[in-house]
Design a protein around this motif. Sequence first.
Motif, PDB file in Angstrom:
ATOM      1  N   GLN A   1      30.919  34.081  51.892  1.00  0.00           N
ATOM      2  CA  GLN A   1      30.974  32.864  52.708  1.00  0.00           C
ATOM      3  C   GLN A   1      31.708  33.144  54.019  1.00  0.00           C
ATOM      4  O   GLN A   1      31.283  32.704  55.091  1.00  0.00           O
ATOM      5  CB  GLN A   1      31.673  31.758  51.926  1.00  0.00           C
ATOM      6  CG  GLN A   1      31.717  30.432  52.616  1.00  0.00           C
ATOM      7  CD  GLN A   1      32.441  29.393  51.768  1.00  0.00           C
ATOM      8  OE1 GLN A   1      33.271  29.727  50.926  1.00  0.00           O
ATOM      9  NE2 GLN A   1      32.112  28.137  51.997  1.00  0.00           N
ATOM     10  N   LYS A   2      32.808  33.901  53.952  1.00  0.00           N
ATOM     11  CA  LYS A   2      33.549  34.254  55.165  1.00  0.00           C
ATOM     12  C   LYS A   2      32.731  35.176  56.055  1.00  0.00           C
ATOM     13  O   LYS A   2      32.807  35.093  57.283  1.00  0.00           O
ATOM     14  CB  LYS A   2      34.874  34.912  54.790  1.00  0.00           C
ATOM     15  CG  LYS A   2      35.843  33.950  54.126  1.00  0.00           C
ATOM     16  CD  LYS A   2      37.105  34.650  53.692  1.00  0.00           C
ATOM     17  CE  LYS A   2      38.034  33.684  52.969  1.00  0.00           C
ATOM     18  NZ  LYS A   2      39.271  34.338  52.515  1.00  0.00           N
ATOM     19  N   ALA A   3      31.928  36.048  55.451  1.00  0.00           N
ATOM     20  CA  ALA A   3      31.091  36.965  56.229  1.00  0.00           C
ATOM     21  C   ALA A   3      29.990  36.215  56.961  1.00  0.00           C
ATOM     22  O   ALA A   3      29.711  36.487  58.133  1.00  0.00           O
ATOM     23  CB  ALA A   3      30.487  38.029  55.323  1.00  0.00           C
ATOM     24  N   THR A   4      29.355  35.261  56.288  1.00  0.00           N
ATOM     25  CA  THR A   4      28.295  34.502  56.948  1.00  0.00           C
ATOM     26  C   THR A   4      28.866  33.624  58.057  1.00  0.00           C
ATOM     27  O   THR A   4      28.181  33.364  59.046  1.00  0.00           O
ATOM     28  CB  THR A   4      27.515  33.643  55.943  1.00  0.00           C
ATOM     29  OG1 THR A   4      28.427  32.838  55.192  1.00  0.00           O
ATOM     30  CG2 THR A   4      26.711  34.505  54.988  1.00  0.00           C
ATOM     31  N   ALA A   5      30.122  33.194  57.915  1.00  0.00           N
ATOM     32  CA  ALA A   5      30.763  32.441  58.996  1.00  0.00           C
ATOM     33  C   ALA A   5      30.972  33.319  60.215  1.00  0.00           C
ATOM     34  O   ALA A   5      30.976  32.833  61.349  1.00  0.00           O
ATOM     35  CB  ALA A   5      32.101  31.875  58.525  1.00  0.00           C
ATOM     36  N   LEU A   6      31.129  34.636  59.992  1.00  0.00           N
ATOM     37  CA  LEU A   6      31.264  35.581  61.101  1.00  0.00           C
ATOM     38  C   LEU A   6      29.910  36.065  61.623  1.00  0.00           C
ATOM     39  O   LEU A   6      29.851  36.820  62.592  1.00  0.00           O
ATOM     40  CB  LEU A   6      32.084  36.804  60.657  1.00  0.00           C
ATOM     41  CG  LEU A   6      33.550  36.555  60.337  1.00  0.00           C
ATOM     42  CD1 LEU A   6      34.170  37.797  59.714  1.00  0.00           C
ATOM     43  CD2 LEU A   6      34.300  36.177  61.608  1.00  0.00           C
ATOM     44  N   GLY A   7      28.838  35.662  60.964  1.00  0.00           N
ATOM     45  CA  GLY A   7      27.503  36.068  61.386  1.00  0.00           C
ATOM     46  C   GLY A   7      27.049  37.384  60.785  1.00  0.00           C
ATOM     47  O   GLY A   7      26.118  38.004  61.275  1.00  0.00           O
ATOM     48  N   LEU A   8      27.664  37.813  59.696  1.00  0.00           N
ATOM     49  CA  LEU A   8      27.289  39.067  59.044  1.00  0.00           C
ATOM     50  C   LEU A   8      26.394  38.769  57.849  1.00  0.00           C
ATOM     51  O   LEU A   8      26.660  37.854  57.074  1.00  0.00           O
ATOM     52  CB  LEU A   8      28.539  39.809  58.560  1.00  0.00           C
ATOM     53  CG  LEU A   8      29.545  40.199  59.631  1.00  0.00           C
ATOM     54  CD1 LEU A   8      30.819  40.698  58.990  1.00  0.00           C
ATOM     55  CD2 LEU A   8      28.956  41.265  60.532  1.00  0.00           C
ATOM     56  N   THR A   9      25.322  39.557  57.711  1.00  0.00           N
ATOM     57  CA  THR A   9      24.432  39.378  56.576  1.00  0.00           C
ATOM     58  C   THR A   9      24.296  40.641  55.740  1.00  0.00           C
ATOM     59  O   THR A   9      23.875  40.570  54.593  1.00  0.00           O
ATOM     60  CB  THR A   9      23.030  38.955  57.039  1.00  0.00           C
ATOM     61  OG1 THR A   9      22.525  39.948  57.944  1.00  0.00           O
ATOM     62  CG2 THR A   9      23.066  37.602  57.718  1.00  0.00           C
ATOM     63  N   ALA A  10      24.648  41.792  56.292  1.00  0.00           N
ATOM     64  CA  ALA A  10      24.482  43.065  55.583  1.00  0.00           C
ATOM     65  C   ALA A  10      25.823  43.766  55.449  1.00  0.00           C
ATOM     66  O   ALA A  10      26.718  43.600  56.285  1.00  0.00           O
ATOM     67  CB  ALA A  10      23.500  43.957  56.335  1.00  0.00           C
ATOM     68  N   CYS A  11      25.955  44.534  54.380  1.00  0.00           N
ATOM     69  CA  CYS A  11      27.154  45.332  54.180  1.00  0.00           C
ATOM     70  C   CYS A  11      26.812  46.508  53.276  1.00  0.00           C
ATOM     71  O   CYS A  11      25.712  46.581  52.728  1.00  0.00           O
ATOM     72  CB  CYS A  11      28.293  44.504  53.583  1.00  0.00           C
ATOM     73  SG  CYS A  11      28.015  43.988  51.891  1.00  0.00           S
ATOM     74  N   VAL A  12      27.747  47.436  53.132  1.00  0.00           N
ATOM     75  CA  VAL A  12      27.615  48.531  52.178  1.00  0.00           C
ATOM     76  C   VAL A  12      28.719  48.358  51.139  1.00  0.00           C
ATOM     77  O   VAL A  12      29.824  47.933  51.460  1.00  0.00           O
ATOM     78  CB  VAL A  12      27.692  49.915  52.864  1.00  0.00           C
ATOM     79  CG1 VAL A  12      26.469  50.163  53.701  1.00  0.00           C
ATOM     80  CG2 VAL A  12      28.939  50.045  53.700  1.00  0.00           C
ATOM     81  N   PHE A  13      28.422  48.668  49.897  1.00  0.00           N
ATOM     82  CA  PHE A  13      29.331  48.380  48.791  1.00  0.00           C
ATOM     83  C   PHE A  13      30.157  49.609  48.460  1.00  0.00           C
ATOM     84  O   PHE A  13      29.627  50.705  48.273  1.00  0.00           O
ATOM     85  CB  PHE A  13      28.539  47.917  47.573  1.00  0.00           C
ATOM     86  CG  PHE A  13      29.395  47.362  46.476  1.00  0.00           C
ATOM     87  CD1 PHE A  13      30.024  46.144  46.621  1.00  0.00           C
ATOM     88  CD2 PHE A  13      29.564  48.059  45.299  1.00  0.00           C
ATOM     89  CE1 PHE A  13      30.815  45.626  45.615  1.00  0.00           C
ATOM     90  CE2 PHE A  13      30.345  47.548  44.287  1.00  0.00           C
ATOM     91  CZ  PHE A  13      30.976  46.327  44.442  1.00  0.00           C
ATOM     92  N   ASP A  14      31.475  49.434  48.374  1.00  0.00           N
ATOM     93  CA  ASP A  14      32.406  50.489  47.992  1.00  0.00           C
ATOM     94  C   ASP A  14      33.121  50.036  46.722  1.00  0.00           C
ATOM     95  O   ASP A  14      33.960  49.142  46.763  1.00  0.00           O
ATOM     96  CB  ASP A  14      33.411  50.722  49.124  1.00  0.00           C
ATOM     97  CG  ASP A  14      34.440  51.785  48.784  1.00  0.00           C
ATOM     98  OD1 ASP A  14      34.312  52.442  47.734  1.00  0.00           O
ATOM     99  OD2 ASP A  14      35.371  51.960  49.586  1.00  0.00           O
ATOM    100  N   ARG A  15      32.771  50.636  45.595  1.00  0.00           N
ATOM    101  CA  ARG A  15      33.326  50.210  44.316  1.00  0.00           C
ATOM    102  C   ARG A  15      34.724  50.756  44.076  1.00  0.00           C
ATOM    103  O   ARG A  15      35.355  50.436  43.072  1.00  0.00           O
ATOM    104  CB  ARG A  15      32.399  50.590  43.177  1.00  0.00           C
ATOM    105  CG  ARG A  15      32.114  52.068  43.073  1.00  0.00           C
ATOM    106  CD  ARG A  15      31.022  52.349  42.056  1.00  0.00           C
ATOM    107  NE  ARG A  15      30.617  53.735  42.104  1.00  0.00           N
ATOM    108  CZ  ARG A  15      31.141  54.676  41.338  1.00  0.00           C
ATOM    109  NH1 ARG A  15      32.072  54.391  40.481  1.00  0.00           N
ATOM    110  NH2 ARG A  15      30.708  55.920  41.441  1.00  0.00           N
ATOM    111  N   GLY A  16      35.241  51.562  44.966  1.00  0.00           N
ATOM    112  CA  GLY A  16      36.621  52.013  44.901  1.00  0.00           C
ATOM    113  C   GLY A  16      36.941  52.933  43.741  1.00  0.00           C
ATOM    114  O   GLY A  16      38.067  52.939  43.249  1.00  0.00           O
ATOM    115  N   GLY A  17      35.981  53.700  43.274  1.00  0.00           N
ATOM    116  CA  GLY A  17      36.228  54.624  42.174  1.00  0.00           C
ATOM    117  C   GLY A  17      36.103  53.997  40.809  1.00  0.00           C
ATOM    118  O   GLY A  17      36.210  54.687  39.803  1.00  0.00           O
TER     119      GLY A  17
END
Length: 116
Positions: A79-95
């Motif tokens: 929700q915070k990302a869409t408020a910034l206008g972001l729709t794509a990301c890459v996932f980092d599961r942190g090990g």
Amino acid sequence: MSKLLQRQKIRYRIRKKVAGTATSPRLAVFRSNAEIYAQLIDDENGVTLAAASSRDKDIAAQKVTKVEKAKLVGSSVAQKATALGLTACVFDRGGNLYHGRVKAVADGAREGGLQF
């Protein structure tokens, strides 16, 4: 080799391949025994764009399981990302294994509108 060293090696191996940009930030997940945290990070500029955790007041107030809280964290960061206008990301599961709470964060972020 201890569990911590094994996880650290996995984290280094993941970070060699996964990097976030301003248009497609890295969704980094940190999981402790009690809480879970998610951040959208622009690695080019070294900036955190959005963050959410199970310690946020609206999420912590709910009496649900840790997996359900993790899903709420994922939807909150989406929700915070869409408020910034972001729709794509890459996932980092942190090990961590892509299972349980880490998977729940990813599912919540996908349902919230993020694509990865």
